[in-house]
Design a protein around this motif. Structure first.
Motif, PDB file in Angstrom:
ATOM      1  N   GLU A  37       0.833  -1.199   0.000  1.00  0.00           N
ATOM      2  CA  GLU A  37       0.000   0.000   0.000  1.00  0.00           C
ATOM      3  C   GLU A  37       0.869   1.252   0.000  1.00  0.00           C
ATOM      4  N   GLU A  38       1.943   1.181   0.771  1.00  0.00           N
ATOM      5  CA  GLU A  38       2.781   2.373   0.901  1.00  0.00           C
ATOM      6  C   GLU A  38       3.780   2.514  -0.244  1.00  0.00           C
ATOM      7  N   TYR A  55      -6.379  -1.557  -6.944  1.00  0.00           N
ATOM      8  CA  TYR A  55      -6.521  -0.623  -8.049  1.00  0.00           C
ATOM      9  C   TYR A  55      -5.195  -0.111  -8.574  1.00  0.00           C
ATOM     10  N   GLN A  56      -4.160  -0.223  -7.781  1.00  0.00           N
ATOM     11  CA  GLN A  56      -2.875   0.285  -8.243  1.00  0.00           C
ATOM     12  C   GLN A  56      -2.005  -0.777  -8.892  1.00  0.00           C
ATOM     13  N   GLU A  57      -2.243  -2.016  -8.582  1.00  0.00           N
ATOM     14  CA  GLU A  57      -1.339  -3.048  -9.084  1.00  0.00           C
ATOM     15  C   GLU A  57      -2.022  -4.122  -9.912  1.00  0.00           C
ATOM     16  N   GLY A  87     -17.096   4.915 -10.388  1.00  0.00           N
ATOM     17  CA  GLY A  87     -15.986   5.840 -10.235  1.00  0.00           C
ATOM     18  C   GLY A  87     -16.050   6.593  -8.921  1.00  0.00           C
ATOM     19  N   MET A  88     -17.233   7.131  -8.660  1.00  0.00           N
ATOM     20  CA  MET A  88     -17.413   7.897  -7.433  1.00  0.00           C
ATOM     21  C   MET A  88     -17.038   7.064  -6.208  1.00  0.00           C
ATOM     22  N   ASN A 100     -15.427   3.953  -6.118  1.00  0.00           N
ATOM     23  CA  ASN A 100     -14.085   3.382  -6.164  1.00  0.00           C
ATOM     24  C   ASN A 100     -13.012   4.379  -5.765  1.00  0.00           C
ATOM     25  N   TRP A 101     -13.195   5.601  -6.223  1.00  0.00           N
ATOM     26  CA  TRP A 101     -12.173   6.615  -5.994  1.00  0.00           C
ATOM     27  C   TRP A 101     -11.913   6.858  -4.507  1.00  0.00           C
ATOM     28  N   TYR A 140     -10.914   5.068  -2.367  1.00  0.00           N
ATOM     29  CA  TYR A 140      -9.671   4.477  -1.861  1.00  0.00           C
ATOM     30  C   TYR A 140      -8.512   5.466  -1.907  1.00  0.00           C
ATOM     31  N   LYS A 141      -8.641   6.490  -2.737  1.00  0.00           N
ATOM     32  CA  LYS A 141      -7.554   7.460  -2.872  1.00  0.00           C
ATOM     33  C   LYS A 141      -7.513   8.454  -1.715  1.00  0.00           C
ATOM     34  N   TRP A 142      -8.645   8.664  -1.084  1.00  0.00           N
ATOM     35  CA  TRP A 142      -8.666   9.739  -0.087  1.00  0.00           C
ATOM     36  C   TRP A 142      -9.230   9.348   1.270  1.00  0.00           C
TER      37      TRP A 142
END
Lengths: 210, 210
Positions: free
Chosen positions: B23-24, B108-110, B161-162, B164-165, B167-169
């Motif tokens: 994650e980091e 979502y990042q990998e 999108g709304m 899922n996003w 996870y970013k904040w």
DNA sequence: TTAAACAGACCAACCAGTCGGTCTAATCAT
DNA sequence: ATGATTAGACCGACTGGTTGGTCTGTTTAA
């Protein structure tokens, strides 16, 4: 021939090629060797133009976020009412996807691999972008155009999420153009956050249907 | 002691530690050596439980998406009207963030680094998840609860999108609980897609305010 | 003549994965 | 009960291949 000359420089070629390789295989899935072979150059050529692979990643990030930020600022300055501003920002941002789809994909998938000052620089611009939307919504609540019984912060993140996520699924060859998608997004957002008074005025119809 | 025993196994420890390291620093930013050193085990211990680093990434993806899919299915089966269903799905999905925030970030990042069958398996479940929402919206348009002058596909992606996003904040320590965020999202979505008739009925108030 | 643009062999570091070996605890034969 | 046997859990030095980056030399254009 200097950078920015009338012929596409090797530098631009490298960026262009890397972009699409990164988009498909990810930053770590592409080696410098692959890049130079695809471009048709050499390690020497690559490192003549970039100090590191990291710098290349930064350049890709920076070109996109700088452009998006500029467009949002212009949209913000062009209109006066929050409703029109928000509409213009959303539509200008979604349009960036046509131009910078690959940049954006790389941006959101690899941004946490940026190191040191590269990361700081990009994060700063991201924050500015978010702040623009946040300010518009706050202003809209003050003028009464937007309903004020909804969190500004969460609304902003909802909008950002909805629009940002587009990079995951948007394809130029899809049956909806980016303009149509932008219109639907504006519709959804305005319906969700306009105050009841605004909806009852012609304001709503006027802005949505334009 | 067998897997799933009453004490946390080394396997679980590895997953737990890797999760937060990934994650980091991202999947590629973490080496197997780092993982085993943080856990306090060895290469041998790692490869006794996992056939590869890839498999570990897959397991992380799979636990999250399987759970999310299950919850969405349950929400879908519990209610009959599309409005209630959509509400329940959004709220159940957003709640997953409290439990699986780290999983989701890695997911979502990998996810595009997953290889072969790992990728196929995950993509399939993602598609199923999307399909659930798509079906609900389609049904809602048929029953007249949702307005039908808006693209089903784009609406679905906007909602995904709304949410899922997030996870970013999203942070557990933030001043809005995940439940409050979920309520706001439901509010935004329902305002945006309910038909005018539904809004004029008590339906709207009933469902939103609950 | 000179400086920038490019070529490509080379290198040091790193990293996922291996493999022979050790430890421990349960099982079994006596 | 106890020594022998065994299987799974775990250890860690080692490897083979890869990768970002360097360096020396050559070409090209002004």
């Amino acid at each position: 021939m200097k950078r920015g000359g009338f012929r596409t420089s090797l530098r631009d070629k490298i960026i262009h090629v890397s972009l699409h390789l990164f988009e498909e295989h990810g930053y770590h899935g592409v080696t410098v060797k692959q890049i130079v072979e695809t471009v048709g150059t050499s390690k020497g050529g690559f490192y003549h133009h970039f100090t590191s692979k990291d710098e290349l990643l930064f350049v890709i990030h920076d070109t996109f976020i700088t452009y998006a930020l500029e467009k949002a600022t212009i949209a913000n300055e062009t209109y006066t009412s929050p409703t029109l501003r928000l509409q213009a920002i959303i539509k200008s941002f979604i349009k960036v996807f046509d131009l910078y789809k690959a940049h954006i994909s790389v941006f959101y998938q690899e941004s946490n691999y940026l190191k040191g000052n590269y990361q700081v620089s990009i994060k700063c611009k991201r924050k500015q972008f978010k702040q623009i939307i946040l300010n518009v919504i706050e202003e809209g609540q003050h003028t009464g155009e937007f309903r004020d019984n909804i969190s500004i912060e969460i609304s902003t993140m909802a909008i950002l999420g909805m629009v940002n996520w587009t990079y995951k699924w948007y394809k130029k060859t899809g049956d909806k153009s980016i303009d149509e998608i932008g219109d639907i997004f504006v519709d959804i957002v305005l319906r969700a956050i306009l105050s009841n008074e605004s909806v009852n005025n012609n304001a709503y119809q006027k802005f949505i249907i334009q």
